[in-house]
Design a protein around this motif. Structure first.
Motif, PDB file in Angstrom:
ATOM      1  N   PRO A  41      25.108 130.944 -10.605  1.00  0.00           N
ATOM      2  CA  PRO A  41      25.472 129.529 -10.763  1.00  0.00           C
ATOM      3  C   PRO A  41      26.609 129.319 -11.758  1.00  0.00           C
ATOM      4  O   PRO A  41      27.446 128.428 -11.574  1.00  0.00           O
ATOM      5  CB  PRO A  41      24.171 128.885 -11.266  1.00  0.00           C
ATOM      6  CG  PRO A  41      23.090 129.812 -10.871  1.00  0.00           C
ATOM      7  CD  PRO A  41      23.683 131.181 -10.925  1.00  0.00           C
ATOM      8  N   VAL A  42      26.643 130.130 -12.814  1.00  0.00           N
ATOM      9  CA  VAL A  42      27.742 130.048 -13.783  1.00  0.00           C
ATOM     10  C   VAL A  42      29.055 130.429 -13.111  1.00  0.00           C
ATOM     11  O   VAL A  42      30.062 129.710 -13.194  1.00  0.00           O
ATOM     12  CB  VAL A  42      27.473 130.977 -14.982  1.00  0.00           C
ATOM     13  CG1 VAL A  42      28.596 130.864 -16.009  1.00  0.00           C
ATOM     14  CG2 VAL A  42      26.128 130.681 -15.625  1.00  0.00           C
ATOM     15  N   ALA A  43      29.043 131.567 -12.419  1.00  0.00           N
ATOM     16  CA  ALA A  43      30.258 132.071 -11.780  1.00  0.00           C
ATOM     17  C   ALA A  43      30.741 131.167 -10.657  1.00  0.00           C
ATOM     18  O   ALA A  43      31.946 131.041 -10.424  1.00  0.00           O
ATOM     19  CB  ALA A  43      30.010 133.482 -11.244  1.00  0.00           C
ATOM     20  N   PHE A  44      29.798 130.551  -9.934  1.00  0.00           N
ATOM     21  CA  PHE A  44      30.184 129.641  -8.857  1.00  0.00           C
ATOM     22  C   PHE A  44      31.053 128.513  -9.405  1.00  0.00           C
ATOM     23  O   PHE A  44      32.096 128.180  -8.834  1.00  0.00           O
ATOM     24  CB  PHE A  44      28.943 129.071  -8.177  1.00  0.00           C
ATOM     25  CG  PHE A  44      29.242 128.074  -7.092  1.00  0.00           C
ATOM     26  CD1 PHE A  44      29.540 128.497  -5.809  1.00  0.00           C
ATOM     27  CD2 PHE A  44      29.244 126.709  -7.357  1.00  0.00           C
ATOM     28  CE1 PHE A  44      29.830 127.583  -4.802  1.00  0.00           C
ATOM     29  CE2 PHE A  44      29.528 125.788  -6.367  1.00  0.00           C
ATOM     30  CZ  PHE A  44      29.829 126.222  -5.084  1.00  0.00           C
ATOM     31  N   GLU A  45      30.634 127.916 -10.519  1.00  0.00           N
ATOM     32  CA  GLU A  45      31.415 126.833 -11.116  1.00  0.00           C
ATOM     33  C   GLU A  45      32.769 127.339 -11.593  1.00  0.00           C
ATOM     34  O   GLU A  45      33.790 126.670 -11.407  1.00  0.00           O
ATOM     35  CB  GLU A  45      30.647 126.219 -12.287  1.00  0.00           C
ATOM     36  CG  GLU A  45      29.381 125.494 -11.892  1.00  0.00           C
ATOM     37  CD  GLU A  45      29.655 124.247 -11.069  1.00  0.00           C
ATOM     38  OE1 GLU A  45      30.742 123.643 -11.233  1.00  0.00           O
ATOM     39  OE2 GLU A  45      28.797 123.879 -10.251  1.00  0.00           O
ATOM     40  N   VAL A  46      32.791 128.526 -12.187  1.00  0.00           N
ATOM     41  CA  VAL A  46      34.062 129.099 -12.649  1.00  0.00           C
ATOM     42  C   VAL A  46      35.005 129.307 -11.469  1.00  0.00           C
ATOM     43  O   VAL A  46      36.185 128.905 -11.499  1.00  0.00           O
ATOM     44  CB  VAL A  46      33.819 130.436 -13.381  1.00  0.00           C
ATOM     45  CG1 VAL A  46      35.143 131.135 -13.683  1.00  0.00           C
ATOM     46  CG2 VAL A  46      33.044 130.212 -14.678  1.00  0.00           C
ATOM     47  N   ALA A  47      34.497 129.934 -10.407  1.00  0.00           N
ATOM     48  CA  ALA A  47      35.335 130.247  -9.246  1.00  0.00           C
ATOM     49  C   ALA A  47      35.878 128.987  -8.584  1.00  0.00           C
ATOM     50  O   ALA A  47      37.063 128.912  -8.237  1.00  0.00           O
ATOM     51  CB  ALA A  47      34.540 131.076  -8.242  1.00  0.00           C
ATOM     52  N   GLN A  48      35.022 127.981  -8.413  1.00  0.00           N
ATOM     53  CA  GLN A  48      35.464 126.767  -7.720  1.00  0.00           C
ATOM     54  C   GLN A  48      36.461 125.982  -8.558  1.00  0.00           C
ATOM     55  O   GLN A  48      37.454 125.463  -8.029  1.00  0.00           O
ATOM     56  CB  GLN A  48      34.247 125.890  -7.371  1.00  0.00           C
ATOM     57  CG  GLN A  48      33.268 126.553  -6.429  1.00  0.00           C
ATOM     58  CD  GLN A  48      33.949 127.249  -5.261  1.00  0.00           C
ATOM     59  OE1 GLN A  48      34.745 126.645  -4.547  1.00  0.00           O
ATOM     60  NE2 GLN A  48      33.659 128.521  -5.063  1.00  0.00           N
ATOM     61  N   ARG A  49      36.235 125.898  -9.844  1.00  0.00           N
ATOM     62  CA  ARG A  49      37.132 125.114 -10.685  1.00  0.00           C
ATOM     63  C   ARG A  49      38.474 125.808 -10.919  1.00  0.00           C
ATOM     64  O   ARG A  49      39.481 125.145 -11.168  1.00  0.00           O
ATOM     65  CB  ARG A  49      36.445 124.779 -12.008  1.00  0.00           C
ATOM     66  CG  ARG A  49      35.358 123.734 -11.814  1.00  0.00           C
ATOM     67  CD  ARG A  49      34.506 123.483 -13.035  1.00  0.00           C
ATOM     68  NE  ARG A  49      33.501 122.477 -12.687  1.00  0.00           N
ATOM     69  CZ  ARG A  49      33.680 121.169 -12.799  1.00  0.00           C
ATOM     70  NH1 ARG A  49      34.810 120.689 -13.278  1.00  0.00           N
ATOM     71  NH2 ARG A  49      32.723 120.325 -12.443  1.00  0.00           N
ATOM     72  N   LEU A  50      38.470 127.132 -10.816  1.00  0.00           N
ATOM     73  CA  LEU A  50      39.729 127.863 -10.965  1.00  0.00           C
ATOM     74  C   LEU A  50      40.383 128.156  -9.619  1.00  0.00           C
ATOM     75  O   LEU A  50      41.508 128.654  -9.570  1.00  0.00           O
ATOM     76  CB  LEU A  50      39.484 129.169 -11.728  1.00  0.00           C
ATOM     77  CG  LEU A  50      38.961 129.015 -13.163  1.00  0.00           C
ATOM     78  CD1 LEU A  50      38.768 130.389 -13.800  1.00  0.00           C
ATOM     79  CD2 LEU A  50      39.909 128.165 -14.009  1.00  0.00           C
ATOM     80  N   GLY A  51      39.665 127.878  -8.527  1.00  0.00           N
ATOM     81  CA  GLY A  51      40.226 128.078  -7.191  1.00  0.00           C
ATOM     82  C   GLY A  51      40.409 129.537  -6.814  1.00  0.00           C
ATOM     83  O   GLY A  51      41.406 129.901  -6.188  1.00  0.00           O
ATOM     84  N   VAL A  52      39.408 130.386  -7.167  1.00  0.00           N
ATOM     85  CA  VAL A  52      39.503 131.819  -6.884  1.00  0.00           C
ATOM     86  C   VAL A  52      38.246 132.287  -6.161  1.00  0.00           C
ATOM     87  O   VAL A  52      37.213 131.617  -6.191  1.00  0.00           O
ATOM     88  CB  VAL A  52      39.723 132.624  -8.184  1.00  0.00           C
ATOM     89  CG1 VAL A  52      41.007 132.180  -8.877  1.00  0.00           C
ATOM     90  CG2 VAL A  52      38.546 132.470  -9.132  1.00  0.00           C
ATOM     91  N   PRO A  53      38.298 133.455  -5.494  1.00  0.00           N
ATOM     92  CA  PRO A  53      37.132 133.946  -4.742  1.00  0.00           C
ATOM     93  C   PRO A  53      35.977 134.330  -5.659  1.00  0.00           C
ATOM     94  O   PRO A  53      36.169 134.680  -6.829  1.00  0.00           O
ATOM     95  CB  PRO A  53      37.675 135.179  -4.008  1.00  0.00           C
ATOM     96  CG  PRO A  53      39.162 135.081  -4.086  1.00  0.00           C
ATOM     97  CD  PRO A  53      39.483 134.320  -5.316  1.00  0.00           C
ATOM     98  N   LEU A  54      34.767 134.299  -5.072  1.00  0.00           N
ATOM     99  CA  LEU A  54      33.547 134.690  -5.774  1.00  0.00           C
ATOM    100  C   LEU A  54      32.901 135.870  -5.059  1.00  0.00           C
ATOM    101  O   LEU A  54      32.799 135.879  -3.831  1.00  0.00           O
ATOM    102  CB  LEU A  54      32.562 133.516  -5.808  1.00  0.00           C
ATOM    103  CG  LEU A  54      31.152 133.819  -6.343  1.00  0.00           C
ATOM    104  CD1 LEU A  54      31.192 134.169  -7.822  1.00  0.00           C
ATOM    105  CD2 LEU A  54      30.220 132.624  -6.095  1.00  0.00           C
ATOM    106  N   ASP A  55      32.477 136.868  -5.826  1.00  0.00           N
ATOM    107  CA  ASP A  55      31.720 137.988  -5.270  1.00  0.00           C
ATOM    108  C   ASP A  55      30.612 138.347  -6.258  1.00  0.00           C
ATOM    109  O   ASP A  55      30.525 137.783  -7.342  1.00  0.00           O
ATOM    110  CB  ASP A  55      32.640 139.187  -5.015  1.00  0.00           C
ATOM    111  CG  ASP A  55      32.058 140.166  -3.992  1.00  0.00           C
ATOM    112  OD1 ASP A  55      30.937 139.933  -3.497  1.00  0.00           O
ATOM    113  OD2 ASP A  55      32.722 141.176  -3.694  1.00  0.00           O
ATOM    114  N   LEU A  56      29.765 139.298  -5.847  1.00  0.00           N
ATOM    115  CA  LEU A  56      28.644 139.728  -6.676  1.00  0.00           C
ATOM    116  C   LEU A  56      28.721 141.218  -6.947  1.00  0.00           C
ATOM    117  O   LEU A  56      29.245 141.989  -6.146  1.00  0.00           O
ATOM    118  CB  LEU A  56      27.306 139.466  -5.970  1.00  0.00           C
ATOM    119  CG  LEU A  56      26.977 138.083  -5.456  1.00  0.00           C
ATOM    120  CD1 LEU A  56      25.561 138.091  -4.887  1.00  0.00           C
ATOM    121  CD2 LEU A  56      27.105 137.049  -6.546  1.00  0.00           C
TER     122      LEU A  56
END
Length: 226
Positions: A41-56
Motif C-alpha cells: 500500500p505504501v509503494a502503490f501510493e508512491v508509484a501512482q503519485r510519481l507516475g512510475v511502474p510498480l512491482d514486487l
C-alpha cells in the motif's frame, strides 16, 4: 534524507508523504519495487503519485527461535533464493543446528505460494529489472534483515541503482544501509524503534487480497499512462 517524528495515519498516508519527499531526487526512469505485504500500500501510493511502474519482490522473514516476530534473517525470491542472516540479531538467541535450513524451506514454500497468487502466469522476464533504477519500498524497517535480502536480490538481478524509501527506520540501521545503496529517503529515523507499528495510527494487516487488488490497479493505471 532523514527526518524525525511524524506519525502516519495509515500506510497510504505514509506513501503519499514519501512520494512528496522524493519528488526532487527521482531518477529518470525508475521502477518502484515493494516488499509485500505491508510495503505494497505504501509503494502503490508512491508509484501512482510519481507516475512510475510498480512491482514486487517477495521476501520472507526468518524469525528467531521461540520469537517469530523478531527477524534474524530473511529469504528472498530470485533465480537462486538467498538467505541473508542478521548476525548481530542472531547472536541474541540460541539458534539450534539446522534451524536456518529448516526455516529456509518453510519460507521458500510460502514464497512459491505467494508468487503464484500475486503473479499468476507472468514470465520471469516480466519482473527482471536489469539496468533499471529501483526504488525499494517497505512500510518500515526494524533491524534491516528483510530489506538487506531485497538489496542482495536486486544486485544479483543487475539493476542500475537502488534507492530505499521507507516511512520509518532506526537511525543506526539507516546509517549501516547507507553503504549498500545509492540513496535513502526516510521520514522518521528515531534513535530507538520498538516496533514499526507504533508510528502508525492504523497498522491493520495487509492481506494477500489487498496485494492482488493493488497490483491489478497499478497495472491498469500504468496502461492508461502508456
Amino acid at each position: 534524507m532523514f527526518g524525525s517524528g511524524p506519525t502516519f495515519s495509515d500506510r497510504e498516508d505514509a506513501g503519499r508523504q514519501l512520494a512528496e519527499a522524493m519528488q526532487a531526487t527521482l531518477p529518470s526512469d525508475p521502477v518502484v519495487v515493494a516488499l509485500p505485504r505491508g510495503g505494497v500500500p505504501v509503494a502503490f501510493e508512491v508509484a501512482q503519485r510519481l507516475g512510475v511502474p510498480l512491482d514486487l519482490l517477495i521476501v520472507r522473514k526468518i524469525g528467531a527461535p521461540g520469537h517469530p516476530e523478531y527477524g534474524i534473517g530473511a529469504v528472498v525470491d530470485c533465480k537462486e533464493p538467498h538467505v541473508v542472516v542478521n548476525e548481530e540479531a542472531a547472536r541474541h538467541f540460541h539458534v539450534p543446528p539446522g534451524y536456518l535450513a529448516t526455516e529456509r524451506e518453510h519460507q521458500l514454500a510460502e514464497i512459491e505460494r505467494r508468487h503464484r497468487m500475486y503473479f499468476g502466469e507472468d514470465e520471469p522476464q516480466d519482473h527482471d529489472h536489469a539496468g533499471r533504477d529501483i526504488i525499494l519500498v517497505d512500510d518500515g524497517i526494524a533491524n534491516g534483515a528483510t530489506i538487506r535480502a531485497g538489496i542482495v536480490a536486486l544486485r544479483e538481478m543487475g539493476v542500475g541503482s537502488i534507492r530505499i524509501a521507507v516511512p520509518v527506520a532506526p537511525r543506526a540501521v539507516l546509517e549501516a544501509l547507507r553503504e549498500e545503496v545509492d540513496g535513502i529517503v526516510c521520514l522518521s529515523a528515531p534513535e530507538h524503534l520498538d516496533a514499526v507499528s507504533t508510528h502508525y495510527d492504523d497498522f491493520a494487516e495487509t492481506t494477500d487480497q489487498d496485494v492482488v487488488r493493488l497490483l491489478k490497479e497499478a497495472r491498469r493505471l500504468t496502461r492508461m499512462i502508456q
